[in-house]
Motif scaffolding. Sequence first.
Motif, mmCIF file in Angstrom:
data_model
loop_
_atom_site.group_PDB
_atom_site.id
_atom_site.type_symbol
_atom_site.label_atom_id
_atom_site.label_comp_id
_atom_site.label_asym_id
_atom_site.label_seq_id
_atom_site.Cartn_x
_atom_site.Cartn_y
_atom_site.Cartn_z
ATOM 1 N N THR A 168 75.433 113.927 11.264
ATOM 2 C CA THR A 168 76.287 113.426 12.341
ATOM 3 C C THR A 168 76.479 114.531 13.373
ATOM 4 O O THR A 168 76.476 115.713 13.034
ATOM 5 C CB THR A 168 77.640 112.954 11.782
ATOM 6 O OG1 THR A 168 77.407 111.926 10.824
ATOM 7 C CG2 THR A 168 78.544 112.420 12.879
ATOM 8 N N ALA A 169 76.659 114.143 14.639
ATOM 9 C CA ALA A 169 76.856 115.120 15.710
ATOM 10 C C ALA A 169 77.693 114.497 16.817
ATOM 11 O O ALA A 169 77.737 113.273 16.970
ATOM 12 C CB ALA A 169 75.511 115.590 16.266
ATOM 13 N N LEU A 170 78.366 115.356 17.587
ATOM 14 C CA LEU A 170 79.026 114.952 18.826
ATOM 15 C C LEU A 170 78.130 115.405 19.964
ATOM 16 O O LEU A 170 77.794 116.596 20.080
ATOM 17 C CB LEU A 170 80.407 115.595 18.954
ATOM 18 C CG LEU A 170 81.157 115.332 20.266
ATOM 19 C CD1 LEU A 170 81.451 113.850 20.457
ATOM 20 C CD2 LEU A 170 82.446 116.147 20.324
ATOM 21 N N ILE A 171 77.731 114.467 20.827
ATOM 22 C CA ILE A 171 76.715 114.733 21.841
ATOM 23 C C ILE A 171 77.237 114.340 23.219
ATOM 24 O O ILE A 171 77.885 113.303 23.384
ATOM 25 C CB ILE A 171 75.427 113.947 21.531
ATOM 26 C CG1 ILE A 171 74.829 114.440 20.197
ATOM 27 C CG2 ILE A 171 74.399 114.080 22.652
ATOM 28 C CD1 ILE A 171 73.668 113.610 19.720
ATOM 29 N N THR A 180 70.256 112.914 16.761
ATOM 30 C CA THR A 180 71.351 113.885 16.691
ATOM 31 C C THR A 180 71.072 115.142 17.515
ATOM 32 O O THR A 180 71.928 116.017 17.604
ATOM 33 C CB THR A 180 71.624 114.287 15.235
ATOM 34 O OG1 THR A 180 70.408 114.777 14.647
ATOM 35 C CG2 THR A 180 72.131 113.106 14.427
ATOM 36 N N VAL A 181 69.884 115.235 18.113
ATOM 37 C CA VAL A 181 69.573 116.371 18.980
ATOM 38 C C VAL A 181 69.150 115.895 20.369
ATOM 39 O O VAL A 181 68.568 116.647 21.137
ATOM 40 C CB VAL A 181 68.464 117.263 18.366
ATOM 41 C CG1 VAL A 181 68.971 117.959 17.122
ATOM 42 C CG2 VAL A 181 67.212 116.445 18.059
ATOM 43 N N GLY A 221 72.499 109.999 11.757
ATOM 44 C CA GLY A 221 71.047 109.909 11.667
ATOM 45 C C GLY A 221 70.516 108.712 10.916
ATOM 46 O O GLY A 221 70.843 107.567 11.226
ATOM 47 N N ALA A 222 69.714 108.962 9.878
ATOM 48 C CA ALA A 222 68.889 107.921 9.274
ATOM 49 C C ALA A 222 69.618 107.042 8.261
ATOM 50 O O ALA A 222 69.055 106.036 7.814
ATOM 51 C CB ALA A 222 67.672 108.557 8.598
ATOM 52 N N VAL A 223 70.825 107.399 7.846
ATOM 53 C CA VAL A 223 71.527 106.602 6.834
ATOM 54 C C VAL A 223 72.889 106.175 7.354
ATOM 55 O O VAL A 223 73.532 106.877 8.141
ATOM 56 C CB VAL A 223 71.696 107.384 5.505
ATOM 57 C CG1 VAL A 223 70.340 107.708 4.890
ATOM 58 C CG2 VAL A 223 72.500 108.659 5.725
ATOM 59 N N ASN A 224 73.329 104.984 6.926
ATOM 60 C CA ASN A 224 74.669 104.512 7.272
ATOM 61 C C ASN A 224 75.719 105.349 6.556
ATOM 62 O O ASN A 224 75.518 105.764 5.409
ATOM 63 C CB ASN A 224 74.842 103.048 6.876
ATOM 64 C CG ASN A 224 73.926 102.122 7.651
ATOM 65 O OD1 ASN A 224 73.485 102.454 8.742
ATOM 66 N ND2 ASN A 224 73.649 100.966 7.075
ATOM 67 N N GLU A 225 76.828 105.580 7.218
ATOM 68 C CA GLU A 225 77.944 106.230 6.546
ATOM 69 C C GLU A 225 78.537 105.306 5.497
ATOM 70 O O GLU A 225 78.655 104.096 5.709
ATOM 71 C CB GLU A 225 79.053 106.588 7.547
ATOM 72 C CG GLU A 225 78.791 107.825 8.371
ATOM 73 C CD GLU A 225 79.995 108.199 9.207
ATOM 74 O OE1 GLU A 225 80.021 109.328 9.697
ATOM 75 O OE2 GLU A 225 80.902 107.367 9.375
ATOM 76 N N THR A 226 78.931 105.885 4.360
ATOM 77 C CA THR A 226 79.752 105.156 3.400
ATOM 78 C C THR A 226 81.200 105.194 3.843
ATOM 79 O O THR A 226 81.908 104.196 3.760
ATOM 80 C CB THR A 226 79.604 105.769 2.002
ATOM 81 O OG1 THR A 226 78.219 105.777 1.641
ATOM 82 C CG2 THR A 226 80.399 104.967 0.975
ATOM 83 N N PHE A 227 81.615 106.332 4.299
ATOM 84 C CA PHE A 227 82.900 106.453 4.970
ATOM 85 C C PHE A 227 82.887 107.722 5.814
ATOM 86 O O PHE A 227 82.093 108.630 5.587
ATOM 87 C CB PHE A 227 84.087 106.461 3.994
ATOM 88 C CG PHE A 227 84.044 107.579 2.980
ATOM 89 C CD1 PHE A 227 83.366 107.414 1.782
ATOM 90 C CD2 PHE A 227 84.688 108.781 3.222
ATOM 91 C CE1 PHE A 227 83.320 108.444 0.838
ATOM 92 C CE2 PHE A 227 84.656 109.809 2.281
ATOM 93 C CZ PHE A 227 83.957 109.638 1.094
ATOM 94 N N GLY A 228 83.757 107.767 6.818
ATOM 95 C CA GLY A 228 83.827 108.916 7.709
ATOM 96 C C GLY A 228 85.025 108.804 8.634
ATOM 97 O O GLY A 228 85.685 107.755 8.693
#
Length: 237
Positions: A168-171, A180-181, A221-228
């Motif tokens: 994960t990133a803040l962009i 993410t880049v 990125g490539a996978v869904n979050e389970t939680f965040g």
Amino acid sequence: MNNQGRNKTAFLRNYTLKIEVGVKSEFGLRGSMLRVIAANVPIYFESRDGGSSFYLEAGEEIVFADNVFFELDVYHTSGVEQTIIIAVGENAKIGSVKLSGNVAITNLTLDNGRIQVAPIAYAASFASNTSLVAATAEVVVLPAANVNGLLIWNAQFVSHNVTNLSRTALIAKSSAPVSTVDGDSIISPQNVYLGGVFGVSGNLVTPVKIAAGKGLYFYTGAVNETFGSRSLLYTLL
């Protein structure tokens, strides 16, 4: 209890000034702290007695030794009229500053020998605990809303997945990022958690100014979050 010598609470009063091109506006400073809350360009200050001159950008401040009264000339070197918001504080302690020509001052003060950071004056906030979908940008601020630039004061995130490592990133970017880049990476993962739960976290270490025309997005990125969860404090200039 004897409170003599203890620091008093610093109070801020906001003033909105409209400064024309090539004009020095008169402003009377009564207090011990001067902060530029909002401005699109550097703002210059000159005391009429010739004792000091300095400039500040949005989010910066200067702290004087004692409560003072200055007649200041306030101006900018931009080619268009500027509206700024400044705040004057009373009963603030002196910071570690030296005035020498045009010098930008940080927002550090001293409290009985300990460095203190003056509180920020943010204007907007963002928070979400909705799980991010892979390869889908979550909008914090749209590019069209960022007309004059923005300041990010504070931002952080945590991102977890039960089967694979999330990224994960803040962009900051003028359009929605696709990785993410892709764009300006304001926060990238700084900590990685493994074993049972795959997770990353990130935190903004210093306030950042984002150029006009760029939006803010959280992206995984490539996978869904389970939680965040994600949160951010900012000011549109």
